[in-house]
Write a protein that holds these residues in place. Structure first.
Motif, PDB file in Angstrom:
ATOM      1  N   GLN A 154       5.257  -5.299  -8.522  1.00 15.92           N
ATOM      2  CA  GLN A 154       4.144  -5.078  -9.437  1.00 15.92           C
ATOM      3  C   GLN A 154       3.065  -6.159  -9.302  1.00 15.92           C
ATOM      4  OE1 GLN A 154       6.748  -6.927 -13.100  1.00 15.92           O
ATOM      5  NE2 GLN A 154       5.630  -5.095 -13.495  1.00 15.92           N
ATOM      6  N   SER A 155       3.458  -7.393  -8.962  1.00 18.71           N
ATOM      7  CA  SER A 155       2.488  -8.467  -8.833  1.00 18.71           C
ATOM      8  C   SER A 155       1.509  -8.192  -7.706  1.00 18.71           C
ATOM      9  CB  SER A 155       3.207  -9.802  -8.599  1.00 18.71           C
ATOM     10  OG  SER A 155       4.078  -9.700  -7.479  1.00 18.71           O
ATOM     11  N   TYR A 156       2.006  -7.717  -6.572  1.00 18.15           N
ATOM     12  CA  TYR A 156       1.122  -7.423  -5.449  1.00 18.15           C
ATOM     13  C   TYR A 156       0.283  -6.174  -5.718  1.00 18.15           C
ATOM     14  CZ  TYR A 156       3.356 -11.063  -2.706  1.00 18.15           C
ATOM     15  OH  TYR A 156       3.801 -12.283  -2.249  1.00 18.15           O
ATOM     16  N   VAL A 157       0.791  -5.282  -6.540  1.00 18.37           N
ATOM     17  CA  VAL A 157      -0.008  -4.115  -6.933  1.00 18.37           C
ATOM     18  C   VAL A 157      -1.243  -4.568  -7.703  1.00 18.37           C
ATOM     19  CG1 VAL A 157      -0.066  -1.999  -8.310  1.00 18.37           C
ATOM     20  CG2 VAL A 157       1.972  -2.551  -6.957  1.00 18.37           C
ATOM     21  N   VAL A 158      -1.042  -5.427  -8.690  1.00 16.60           N
ATOM     22  CA  VAL A 158      -2.165  -5.857  -9.527  1.00 16.60           C
ATOM     23  C   VAL A 158      -3.124  -6.762  -8.755  1.00 16.60           C
ATOM     24  CG1 VAL A 158      -1.244  -7.990 -10.548  1.00 16.60           C
ATOM     25  CG2 VAL A 158      -2.698  -6.514 -11.923  1.00 16.60           C
ATOM     26  N   MET A 159      -2.637  -7.439  -7.706  1.00 20.34           N
ATOM     27  CA  MET A 159      -3.492  -8.299  -6.891  1.00 20.34           C
ATOM     28  C   MET A 159      -4.258  -7.538  -5.811  1.00 20.34           C
ATOM     29  SD  MET A 159      -0.861 -11.480  -6.363  1.00 20.34           S
ATOM     30  CE  MET A 159      -1.965 -12.388  -5.281  1.00 20.34           C
ATOM     31  N   GLY A 160      -4.002  -6.220  -5.704  1.00 22.97           N
ATOM     32  CA  GLY A 160      -4.688  -5.431  -4.693  1.00 22.97           C
ATOM     33  C   GLY A 160      -4.104  -5.594  -3.308  1.00 22.97           C
ATOM     34  N   LYS A 161      -2.865  -6.066  -3.218  1.00 25.84           N
ATOM     35  CA  LYS A 161      -2.225  -6.274  -1.915  1.00 25.84           C
ATOM     36  C   LYS A 161      -1.191  -5.193  -1.597  1.00 25.84           C
ATOM     37  CE  LYS A 161      -3.083 -11.242  -1.918  1.00 25.84           C
ATOM     38  NZ  LYS A 161      -4.085 -11.164  -0.838  1.00 25.84           N
ATOM     39  N   TYR A 162      -1.224  -4.125  -2.367  1.00 25.68           N
ATOM     40  CA  TYR A 162      -0.446  -2.929  -2.053  1.00 25.68           C
ATOM     41  C   TYR A 162      -1.436  -1.763  -2.103  1.00 25.68           C
ATOM     42  CZ  TYR A 162       3.135   0.671  -2.019  1.00 25.68           C
ATOM     43  OH  TYR A 162       3.907   1.767  -1.668  1.00 25.68           O
ATOM     44  N   PRO A 163      -1.423  -0.871  -1.107  1.00 31.32           N
ATOM     45  CA  PRO A 163      -2.534   0.074  -0.963  1.00 31.32           C
ATOM     46  C   PRO A 163      -2.473   1.331  -1.811  1.00 31.32           C
ATOM     47  CG  PRO A 163      -0.986   0.357   0.842  1.00 31.32           C
ATOM     48  CD  PRO A 163      -0.497  -0.814   0.047  1.00 31.32           C
ATOM     49  N   LEU A 164      -1.362   1.565  -2.513  1.00 27.85           N
ATOM     50  CA  LEU A 164      -1.219   2.844  -3.212  1.00 27.85           C
ATOM     51  C   LEU A 164      -0.915   2.658  -4.702  1.00 27.85           C
ATOM     52  CD1 LEU A 164       0.889   4.668  -0.460  1.00 27.85           C
ATOM     53  CD2 LEU A 164      -1.549   4.994  -0.953  1.00 27.85           C
ATOM     54  N   PRO A 165      -1.819   1.976  -5.438  1.00 31.05           N
ATOM     55  CA  PRO A 165      -1.623   1.875  -6.890  1.00 31.05           C
ATOM     56  C   PRO A 165      -1.854   3.229  -7.538  1.00 31.05           C
ATOM     57  CG  PRO A 165      -3.787   1.050  -6.295  1.00 31.05           C
ATOM     58  CD  PRO A 165      -3.078   1.360  -4.993  1.00 31.05           C
ATOM     59  N   ILE A 166      -1.131   3.484  -8.609  1.00 32.37           N
ATOM     60  CA  ILE A 166      -1.237   4.752  -9.328  1.00 32.37           C
ATOM     61  C   ILE A 166      -1.479   4.452 -10.805  1.00 32.37           C
ATOM     62  CG2 ILE A 166      -0.045   6.856 -10.006  1.00 32.37           C
ATOM     63  CD1 ILE A 166      -0.768   6.698  -7.005  1.00 32.37           C
ATOM     64  N   THR A 212      -0.454   0.640 -14.719  1.00 33.33           N
ATOM     65  CA  THR A 212      -0.531   0.987 -13.307  1.00 33.33           C
ATOM     66  C   THR A 212       0.838   0.916 -12.661  1.00 33.33           C
ATOM     67  OG1 THR A 212      -2.793   0.130 -13.154  1.00 33.33           O
ATOM     68  CG2 THR A 212      -1.595   0.430 -11.089  1.00 33.33           C
ATOM     69  N   ASP A 213       1.199   1.977 -11.971  1.00 36.55           N
ATOM     70  CA  ASP A 213       2.430   2.033 -11.188  1.00 36.55           C
ATOM     71  C   ASP A 213       2.026   2.023  -9.713  1.00 36.55           C
ATOM     72  OD1 ASP A 213       5.088   2.459 -10.375  1.00 36.55           O
ATOM     73  OD2 ASP A 213       5.474   3.887 -11.975  1.00 36.55           O
ATOM     74  N   ALA A 214       2.892   2.467  -8.831  1.00 33.32           N
ATOM     75  CA  ALA A 214       2.553   2.536  -7.410  1.00 33.32           C
ATOM     76  C   ALA A 214       3.318   3.674  -6.774  1.00 33.32           C
ATOM     77  CB  ALA A 214       2.892   1.220  -6.718  1.00 33.32           C
ATOM     78  N   LEU A 215       2.670   4.377  -5.845  1.00 30.58           N
ATOM     79  CA  LEU A 215       3.335   5.389  -5.040  1.00 30.58           C
ATOM     80  C   LEU A 215       4.081   4.659  -3.928  1.00 30.58           C
ATOM     81  CD1 LEU A 215       3.491   8.550  -4.751  1.00 30.58           C
ATOM     82  CD2 LEU A 215       1.786   8.294  -2.934  1.00 30.58           C
ATOM     83  N   VAL A 216       5.378   4.919  -3.808  1.00 28.44           N
ATOM     84  CA  VAL A 216       6.204   4.180  -2.857  1.00 28.44           C
ATOM     85  C   VAL A 216       6.952   5.133  -1.939  1.00 28.44           C
ATOM     86  CG1 VAL A 216       6.458   2.183  -4.372  1.00 28.44           C
ATOM     87  CG2 VAL A 216       8.131   4.031  -4.500  1.00 28.44           C
ATOM     88  N   PHE A 217       7.337   4.601  -0.779  1.00 31.91           N
ATOM     89  CA  PHE A 217       8.121   5.332   0.205  1.00 31.91           C
ATOM     90  C   PHE A 217       9.452   4.600   0.350  1.00 31.91           C
ATOM     91  CE2 PHE A 217       3.850   6.642   0.704  1.00 31.91           C
ATOM     92  CZ  PHE A 217       3.925   7.974   1.091  1.00 31.91           C
ATOM     93  N   VAL A 218      10.523   5.315   0.051  1.00 32.45           N
ATOM     94  CA  VAL A 218      11.820   4.694  -0.188  1.00 32.45           C
ATOM     95  C   VAL A 218      12.853   5.212   0.796  1.00 32.45           C
ATOM     96  CG1 VAL A 218      13.548   4.224  -1.973  1.00 32.45           C
ATOM     97  CG2 VAL A 218      11.186   4.661  -2.631  1.00 32.45           C
ATOM     98  N   VAL A 219      13.706   4.307   1.269  1.00 28.56           N
ATOM     99  CA  VAL A 219      14.762   4.660   2.215  1.00 28.56           C
ATOM    100  C   VAL A 219      16.053   3.951   1.824  1.00 28.56           C
ATOM    101  CG1 VAL A 219      13.193   5.090   4.150  1.00 28.56           C
ATOM    102  CG2 VAL A 219      14.046   2.771   3.743  1.00 28.56           C
ATOM    103  N   GLN A 220      17.161   4.380   2.425  1.00 34.00           N
ATOM    104  CA  GLN A 220      18.414   3.677   2.214  1.00 34.00           C
ATOM    105  C   GLN A 220      18.335   2.271   2.813  1.00 34.00           C
ATOM    106  OE1 GLN A 220      21.914   5.854   3.399  1.00 34.00           O
ATOM    107  NE2 GLN A 220      21.410   7.629   2.134  1.00 34.00           N
ATOM    108  N   ARG A 221      19.210   1.381   2.349  1.00 35.40           N
ATOM    109  CA  ARG A 221      19.128  -0.030   2.719  1.00 35.40           C
ATOM    110  C   ARG A 221      19.223  -0.270   4.220  1.00 35.40           C
ATOM    111  NH1 ARG A 221      17.024  -3.199  -1.008  1.00 35.40           N
ATOM    112  NH2 ARG A 221      17.953  -4.952   0.098  1.00 35.40           N
ATOM    113  N   ASP A 222      20.028   0.529   4.942  1.00 35.59           N
ATOM    114  CA  ASP A 222      20.215   0.293   6.376  1.00 35.59           C
ATOM    115  C   ASP A 222      19.302   1.150   7.249  1.00 35.59           C
ATOM    116  OD1 ASP A 222      21.399   2.675   5.792  1.00 35.59           O
ATOM    117  OD2 ASP A 222      23.323   2.244   6.761  1.00 35.59           O
ATOM    118  N   PHE A 223      18.273   1.756   6.665  1.00 37.98           N
ATOM    119  CA  PHE A 223      17.297   2.515   7.441  1.00 37.98           C
ATOM    120  C   PHE A 223      16.622   1.575   8.441  1.00 37.98           C
ATOM    121  CE2 PHE A 223      13.165   4.650   8.055  1.00 37.98           C
ATOM    122  CZ  PHE A 223      13.589   5.951   8.307  1.00 37.98           C
TER     123      PHE A 223
END
Length: 317
Positions: free
Chosen positions: A253-265, A125-136
């Motif tokens: 990845q830990s929060y993905v497997v715990m169901g605490k991230y909403p977009l597991p893939i 299982t991976d996760a769909l993520v939304f990514v920005v530059q560090r100073d966004f």
């Protein structure tokens, strides 16, 4: 956050998997007239298609199978997720590894022809993520806000977050990619996005464009960005299946497997034939071999059957 990876269960799974594959391999070591071994779960030749968005990352796991079974020759060909599924439906591919389930039209095609779903196994299982530059200016967003942005053409991030000086753009691999497919599946209920998205050739192109675009939000997978100090992944708050609100957590990845991230893939192996042939053996190996599982863990991917013990630091829930 302090993380303890529990892999004892993986060892047990690996042992049972190895025994199963060895048993399958011992059933038939006959050779064809041309001298090539008859196909079993661990012998013969097969071509398998792989979602190009994950193919490069999975190569070390593929090599583990090659080194374990000398009489098995599996060629893995990177293709777009859409092309891979099209070839599978046309019976031109024996198996596909990809990072999305059926799209709406693929599911409708099965139902129209009264066909059962393809035999499928979850590899990791991976996760769909939304990514920005560090100073966004943003660090967090709500899942409902993302859904609104992609389904309501009148919505804007500037309207939601006044601290933004300009309206951000979105960057994603092209419409045949699994990333784009997961936008449809996770955010728009398979409708066309009501948001302008800059579509680029592949994940590498998206990452390169994002690196030079301070007002852009990239759409990708956790493994593609984990450890890259140029970027940060937006934390996402959401309501879980019980209606409880889950506060935004670090994308890990830990929060993905715990169901605490909403977009597991789910990374899945999809088979044309539901029988114990070489494609089945290859998928079984990727799912259960302990070395493959350990590699997935190190890569930011959650192997099937992994467990995590999380000890939050004071600043986290």
């Amino acid at each position: 956050m302090r993380l303890n990876n529990t892999v004892s269960s993986l060892l047990a799974l690996a042992a049972s998997s190895a025994a199963l594959l060895m048993m399958a391999a011992s059933c038939d070591q006959k050779r064809q007239e041309n001298g090539e071994p008859v196909e079993t779960a661990t012998t013969g030749k097969a071509t398998i298609l792989c979602d190009e968005s994950i193919a490069e990352r999975l190569k070390p796991a593929f090599r583990l199978f090659d080194s374990s079974y000398s009489e098995a020759k599996v060629e893995v060909v990177p293709v777009s997720a859409r092309d891979g599924m099209s070839q599978l439906f046309a019976t031109k591919a024996r198996a596909v590894i990809l990072s999305r389930p059926y799209l709406a039209d693929e599911d409708s095609l099965l139902k129209a022809n009264k066909l059962p779903p393809h035999a499928t196994t979850i590899l990791a299982t991976d996760a769909l993520v939304f990514v920005v530059q560090r100073d966004f200016p943003l660090d967090t967003i709500a899942l409902d806000q993302l859904k609104t942005l992609f389904t309501d053409k009148t919505a804007s991030l500037r309207g939601m977050f006044p601290q933004l000086k300009v309206e951000p753009s979105f960057v994603c691999p092209d419409a045949n990619s699994s990333e784009y497919g997961n936008i449809l599946l996770s955010l728009t209920k398979n409708a066309s996005p009501q948001r302008t998205i800059t579509l680029v050739k592949n994940a590498d192109s998206a990452r390169s464009l994002l690196a030079t675009s301070p007002n852009a939000i990239g759409v990708g997978y956790l493994w593609q960005y984990v450890g890259d100090k140029r970027f940060k992944m937006l934390k996402i708050g959401f309501q879980d299946s019980t209606g409880a609100y889950i506060r935004p957590k670090p994308v890990h990845q830990s929060y993905v497997v715990m169901g605490k991230y909403p977009l597991p893939i789910a990374i899945r192996g999809v088979l044309l034939e539901d029988r114990r042939n070489l494609p089945w053996g290859f998928m079984t190996f990727l799912r259960n071999d302990v070395r493959a599982k350990q590699y997935f863990l190190k890569s930011g991917i959650v192997p099937e059957g992994a467990r995590f013990d999380i000890v939050p630091t004071e600043e986290e829930d």
